[in-house]
Design a protein around this motif. Structure first.
Motif, PDB file in Angstrom:
ATOM      1  N   ALA A  89      -7.347 -15.398   6.949  1.00  0.00           N
ATOM      2  CA  ALA A  89      -7.858 -14.622   8.085  1.00  0.00           C
ATOM      3  C   ALA A  89      -7.311 -13.199   8.123  1.00  0.00           C
ATOM      4  N   LEU A  90      -6.286 -12.924   7.355  1.00  0.00           N
ATOM      5  CA  LEU A  90      -5.660 -11.598   7.375  1.00  0.00           C
ATOM      6  C   LEU A  90      -6.458 -10.571   6.577  1.00  0.00           C
ATOM      7  N   PRO A  91      -6.360  -9.305   6.986  1.00  0.00           N
ATOM      8  CA  PRO A  91      -6.934  -8.256   6.133  1.00  0.00           C
ATOM      9  C   PRO A  91      -6.150  -8.175   4.822  1.00  0.00           C
ATOM     10  N   ASP A  92      -6.683  -7.453   3.859  1.00  0.00           N
ATOM     11  CA  ASP A  92      -6.050  -7.379   2.539  1.00  0.00           C
ATOM     12  C   ASP A  92      -4.590  -6.944   2.594  1.00  0.00           C
ATOM     13  N   ASP A  93      -4.253  -6.051   3.520  1.00  0.00           N
ATOM     14  CA  ASP A  93      -2.879  -5.573   3.594  1.00  0.00           C
ATOM     15  C   ASP A  93      -2.023  -6.375   4.575  1.00  0.00           C
ATOM     16  N   GLY A  94      -2.573  -7.461   5.129  1.00  0.00           N
ATOM     17  CA  GLY A  94      -1.821  -8.310   6.052  1.00  0.00           C
ATOM     18  C   GLY A  94      -0.743  -9.096   5.331  1.00  0.00           C
ATOM     19  N   LYS A  95       0.317  -9.410   6.048  1.00  0.00           N
ATOM     20  CA  LYS A  95       1.447 -10.134   5.466  1.00  0.00           C
ATOM     21  C   LYS A  95       1.852 -11.301   6.345  1.00  0.00           C
ATOM     22  N   LEU A 101       1.984 -24.156  -2.535  1.00  0.00           N
ATOM     23  CA  LEU A 101       1.884 -22.945  -3.345  1.00  0.00           C
ATOM     24  C   LEU A 101       0.721 -22.954  -4.345  1.00  0.00           C
ATOM     25  N   PRO A 102       0.434 -24.050  -5.051  1.00  0.00           N
ATOM     26  CA  PRO A 102      -0.713 -24.024  -5.976  1.00  0.00           C
ATOM     27  C   PRO A 102      -2.030 -23.686  -5.271  1.00  0.00           C
ATOM     28  N   VAL A 103      -2.221 -24.195  -4.082  1.00  0.00           N
ATOM     29  CA  VAL A 103      -3.446 -23.909  -3.321  1.00  0.00           C
ATOM     30  C   VAL A 103      -3.462 -22.443  -2.896  1.00  0.00           C
ATOM     31  N   ILE A 104      -2.309 -21.940  -2.477  1.00  0.00           N
ATOM     32  CA  ILE A 104      -2.178 -20.531  -2.072  1.00  0.00           C
ATOM     33  C   ILE A 104      -2.492 -19.617  -3.249  1.00  0.00           C
ATOM     34  N   GLU A 105      -1.948 -19.942  -4.416  1.00  0.00           N
ATOM     35  CA  GLU A 105      -2.182 -19.129  -5.617  1.00  0.00           C
ATOM     36  C   GLU A 105      -3.641 -19.208  -6.063  1.00  0.00           C
ATOM     37  N   LYS A 106      -4.224 -20.405  -6.020  1.00  0.00           N
ATOM     38  CA  LYS A 106      -5.610 -20.571  -6.430  1.00  0.00           C
ATOM     39  C   LYS A 106      -6.549 -19.751  -5.537  1.00  0.00           C
ATOM     40  N   ALA A 107      -6.184 -19.625  -4.262  1.00  0.00           N
ATOM     41  CA  ALA A 107      -6.996 -18.842  -3.326  1.00  0.00           C
ATOM     42  C   ALA A 107      -6.722 -17.343  -3.445  1.00  0.00           C
ATOM     43  N   GLY A 108      -5.770 -16.964  -4.302  1.00  0.00           N
ATOM     44  CA  GLY A 108      -5.447 -15.554  -4.493  1.00  0.00           C
ATOM     45  C   GLY A 108      -4.728 -14.930  -3.306  1.00  0.00           C
ATOM     46  N   LEU A 109      -3.897 -15.729  -2.639  1.00  0.00           N
ATOM     47  CA  LEU A 109      -3.248 -15.262  -1.416  1.00  0.00           C
ATOM     48  C   LEU A 109      -1.735 -15.102  -1.536  1.00  0.00           C
ATOM     49  N   ALA A 110      -1.178 -15.390  -2.682  1.00  0.00           N
ATOM     50  CA  ALA A 110       0.283 -15.368  -2.833  1.00  0.00           C
ATOM     51  C   ALA A 110       0.890 -14.007  -2.503  1.00  0.00           C
ATOM     52  N   HIS A 111       0.156 -12.929  -2.760  1.00  0.00           N
ATOM     53  CA  HIS A 111       0.689 -11.587  -2.496  1.00  0.00           C
ATOM     54  C   HIS A 111       0.836 -11.298  -0.998  1.00  0.00           C
ATOM     55  N   LYS A 112       0.209 -12.121  -0.156  1.00  0.00           N
ATOM     56  CA  LYS A 112       0.284 -11.908   1.295  1.00  0.00           C
ATOM     57  C   LYS A 112       1.442 -12.665   1.944  1.00  0.00           C
ATOM     58  N   ILE A 113       2.072 -13.572   1.185  1.00  0.00           N
ATOM     59  CA  ILE A 113       3.052 -14.467   1.789  1.00  0.00           C
ATOM     60  C   ILE A 113       4.436 -14.229   1.207  1.00  0.00           C
ATOM     61  N   GLU A 114       5.378 -13.935   2.099  1.00  0.00           N
ATOM     62  CA  GLU A 114       6.797 -13.841   1.725  1.00  0.00           C
ATOM     63  C   GLU A 114       7.467 -15.088   2.266  1.00  0.00           C
TER      64      GLU A 114
END
Length: 154
Positions: free
Chosen positions: A7-13, A28-41
């Motif tokens: 739901a976050l914009p591209d620059d959302g964290k 994490l595998p699901v997060i990575e597959k969705a291409g969202l890992a860069h948004k999550i610290e």
């Protein structure tokens, strides 16, 4: 974190904290597959020291739009004392399990499982504190085990 990251914009964290890294790595595998890992610290360990450091640092004051807490119920009130400083005016803090198996409205002598009885007083303390906090407006949703949404108004 995956659903929120979608739901976050591209620059959302998202800052995700858990005392057990395995909980994060499970998704994490699901997060990575969705291409969202860069948004999550992810930060591993007890949340209170991390929150204390963020507050001491000063640069996080009023910077969060949304915070969701599903953690150790005996520290919910301690989380609120810190999170109110981190969420911006107009932002929302969500607390999970605020109906606590219905125990918050059960009579004192109701037969409850041991862990439900133990944490009930902490959840009740939080609910009373949220209702009395003039910095927020609250809405308790009877979904699942109860979610209380707090919108910071000052």
């Amino acid at each position: 974190p995956r659903a929120a990251a979608l739901a976050l914009p591209d620059d959302g964290k998202i800052l995700a904290m858990d005392i057990n890294r395995e909980n994060y790595e499970l998704g994490l595998p699901v997060i990575e597959k969705a291409g969202l890992a860069h948004k999550i610290e992810f930060k591993e360990g007890p949340a209170l020291p991390v929150l204390d450091q963020m507050i001491e640092d000063g640069k996080y004051h009023g910077t969060y739009d949304f915070i969701f807490v599903d953690a150790d119920k005996d520290n919910y009130i301690n989380y609120h004392k810190r999170l109110i400083d981190l969420v911006k005016v107009g932002g929302v803090i969500g607390y999970d399990n605020t109906l606590w198996n219905g125990s918050v409205v059960a009579p004192p002598d109701a037969p409850l499982r041991k862990y439900v009885r133990y944490y009930r007083d902490f959840v009740l303390e939080l609910n009373k504190a949220l209702a009395a906090d003039p910095r927020i407006e609250i809405c308790q949703l009877p979904v699942g085990d109860g979610i209380t949404l707090c919108r910071r108004i000052s």
